[in-house]
Design an enzyme around this catalytic site. Sequence first.
Site, short mmCIF file in Angstrom:
data_model
loop_
_atom_site.label_atom_id
_atom_site.label_comp_id
_atom_site.label_asym_id
_atom_site.label_seq_id
_atom_site.Cartn_x
_atom_site.Cartn_y
_atom_site.Cartn_z
N ASP A 107 -28.66 11.06 -3.41
CA ASP A 107 -28.25 10.53 -4.19
C ASP A 107 -29.42 10.66 -5.13
O ASP A 107 -29.10 11.84 -5.00
CB ASP A 107 -28.60 8.71 -4.12
CG ASP A 107 -28.35 7.79 -4.95
OD1 ASP A 107 -28.35 7.86 -6.31
OD2 ASP A 107 -27.24 7.07 -4.00
N GLY B 103 -24.83 3.94 0.28
CA GLY B 103 -25.76 4.64 1.47
C GLY B 103 -24.90 5.93 1.55
O GLY B 103 -25.43 6.77 1.82
N LYS B 104 -24.45 6.27 0.90
CA LYS B 104 -23.23 7.15 0.14
C LYS B 104 -23.44 8.09 2.22
O LYS B 104 -23.21 8.97 1.53
CB LYS B 104 -24.38 8.10 -0.76
CG LYS B 104 -24.13 7.34 -1.84
CD LYS B 104 -24.65 8.11 -3.13
CE LYS B 104 -24.51 6.95 -4.17
NZ LYS B 104 -25.14 6.04 -4.54
N ARG B 105 -23.10 7.01 2.51
CA ARG B 105 -23.19 8.41 4.34
C ARG B 105 -21.83 8.73 4.39
O ARG B 105 -20.99 8.80 3.66
CB ARG B 105 -22.53 6.76 5.55
CG ARG B 105 -23.58 5.96 5.43
CD ARG B 105 -25.18 6.87 5.42
NE ARG B 105 -26.41 5.73 6.17
CZ ARG B 105 -27.59 6.05 5.48
NH1 ARG B 105 -27.58 6.08 3.57
NH2 ARG B 105 -28.58 4.82 5.38
#
Lengths: 313, 313
Positions: A107, B103-105
Amino acid sequence: MEKLIRRIIERNNPTVVGLDPTLDYIPAQVKAEAFAEYGKTLRGAAHAYLTYNKAIIDAICDVVPAVKPQCAYYELLGWEGVKCLAETISYAQEKGMYVITDGKRNDIGSTMQAYAAAHLGEIEIEGERCVPFGGDALTVNGYLGTDGIKPLLEVIGDNPDKGIFVLVKTSNPSSGELQDRKLGENETVYAAMGDMCERWGAGKIGRYDYSKVGAVVGATYPAQLSELRARLPHTFFLVPGYGAQGGGAKDVAGAFDQNGLGGIVNSSRAVLTAWKKTGGDGRDFAQAARAEAIRMRDDITSAIPPIHSPAGI
Amino acid sequence: MEKLIRRIIERNNPTVVGLDPTLDYIPAQVKAEAFAEYGKTLRGAAHAYLTYNKAIIDAICDVVPAVKPQCAYYELLGWEGVKCLAETISYAQEKGMYVITDGKRNDIGSTMQAYAAAHLGEIEIEGERCVPFGGDALTVNGYLGTDGIKPLLEVIGDNPDKGIFVLVKTSNPSSGELQDRKLGENETVYAAMGDMCERWGAGKIGRYDYSKVGAVVGATYPAQLSELRARLPHTFFLVPGYGAQGGGAKDVAGAFDQNGLGGIVNSSRAVLTAWKKTGGDGRDFAQAARAEAIRMRDDITSAIPPIHSPAGI
C-alpha cells in the site's frame, strides 16, 4: 537481515520452513483434541493449528534458522486464525528462530506505515507501547513503487536485524505474464523490480554485505535466479518453489554467493506433511518434519559453497 | 459486483467511505470510554475503533452504498484489531452496505485460494461451514499473474454480487516507477495490467455490463483514468485519491460511462475527520461524517452523467 544471516551461519542451514497449516496437514489426534475442547469452529481449528505449529517449531528450532508463516492460511480462520499467527510468531522467536511473515503486503503512505508497524514495529497507545505481531521480516509487493517501500524502511530504521523481501520473480507458472514482459530492449519487468530493490537497499547494507531489502525469486526459474544474483549483489533472496513446486537443490544453487550466503530456500508442504510418508498414524508428525528439514538442509548445502562468514567478520 | 452497482443506483451515489480508523481520528470521549473499560491496550484501541466505525456506519448507511475498510489499520492493532475488522464488516452488511475489504492481497495457488475463501468465501471445518470475514469484494495485486487471480474467481463462482479490484494505476506519486514504464512502443505496464483485468473478467460480465473483475485507478491521474475507461469497457473502477490526496470531482469524471456508472470514488480522511472542522468537541463526529459524505456525493454527481440503469434493465 543480519540476525537471519547469523542464524543461517550458526546452523549451517540456508533454509526456512513455511508454516502454512491446513486442516488436511494436521494429524487426526491433534484436530480431535482441539475440536473436543473448542468445537468444529474457527476457534477449534485455530487451536489445532497452534498445537501443530508449536510441535513443529520445537522439533526443528535447533536445525532450521527461520520459519515463514503465510498469513493467508491464518486469515482463513478469521480473527481466531490471526490470533494463532501472532502466537506462532512469538513462540518461534522464543525458540530462537527468525520469523519472516509472508503477507506480501502493499500500500502507500500512512497505510503502508500501518502495515509496517503492525508486522515489524509497534504502536504507541496513549503512551503505552504495544507490539501487534512482532515479526522479524515481511514479504511485500513493490508494484506501487517507492511510496510502498519507504514506510517500511522508516519503521525498520537502524535495526540491523529486521528486513523486507520484495516480490521480484515469483515461482508460479504464470509469473511471466507481467514479470517477463520487456521494458525496452534488454530489460524485463522483474529485472526492473530487482534494480529497485538494490536502490531501496542502498545505504542500508549490513555487515554481511546484504541490505535490509531482500527479494523473492522462485526456485522454478534457475536461469533468472543466477541472472539476478549477479545483477543484485546486495539483495538477499528468499527462494520459494523448492520441493513440491518442482525446484531441486541444483535449481536453487544460483541464489548463493561464494560464501554460501545470499539466499534462503523455503519448503512448506514437504516438511509439514512428511508424516504422511512414514507409514505411521500421524503421532510422529513433528519428528517426521525434523527428518525432512534435515534432509532438505543436507540436499541444499551439498549443492552450494560451504557456508561461512565473509572474510574479516 | 452487481449488488454494488445496484446500491449505487438506489442511493444515486457512486462513492465509498474508507473506514481507515486511527487513534488520531477518534474523538477523545470514544477513546476514553474504551480505555477505561479495556485499558490503554490493543484491545482498548480496537474497542474504540469498533464504537467509532459503528457510529459512522449508522450515520451514512442510507446515503452511501459501500464502505471500504483498509486491513492495514486493523492489523496495526494485532488480532484484536482484526477481530474489529470482522465485526465492522458484519455490521456494515447488516446495515445494507456493500463491503470492499481493502487488503491488496496477492499470492498463488492454494495460498491465494485461502485468501479468497478468507475474505470472500467460507471454510468447511469437519462439515461445519464457517465464514471468516465475509466481505463482498477484495482489492488484490496482480503482479503474480493469472495464478494469483484464478483462485479468487473460483471462490466467487457464479455469485453475481462478489467481486475483486485489481491494482492497475495507483494514486500515489511514485506509482509510475513501474506502472508507467513502457512495454514496447505504445503500451505501459498499467495498461497491460488493465488488459489482464478485461481478460480475467471475460465471460463473467453481469447485467450492468461490468464483470466481477474491477480495477483500482487513482483519481490523481485523470488522463490515465479516461484512457483506461475507454480501453476497459467491462472493468468497474475503484477510484482512490479524491479529496485528501488531491483529486477533485472533475478529475474522477473520466471513470464514468454515459449512464453515470463504471466507477466508485473513495474518500476516507475527509469523511472520518470531518468533525475536526465543525468547531465542536467531537461528539458530533458521526453527523459531521454524514454531512461530508453528502457533500462528496453532490460534488461528484454534479460532474458526471445522471446515474441510471442501462437501457433494458
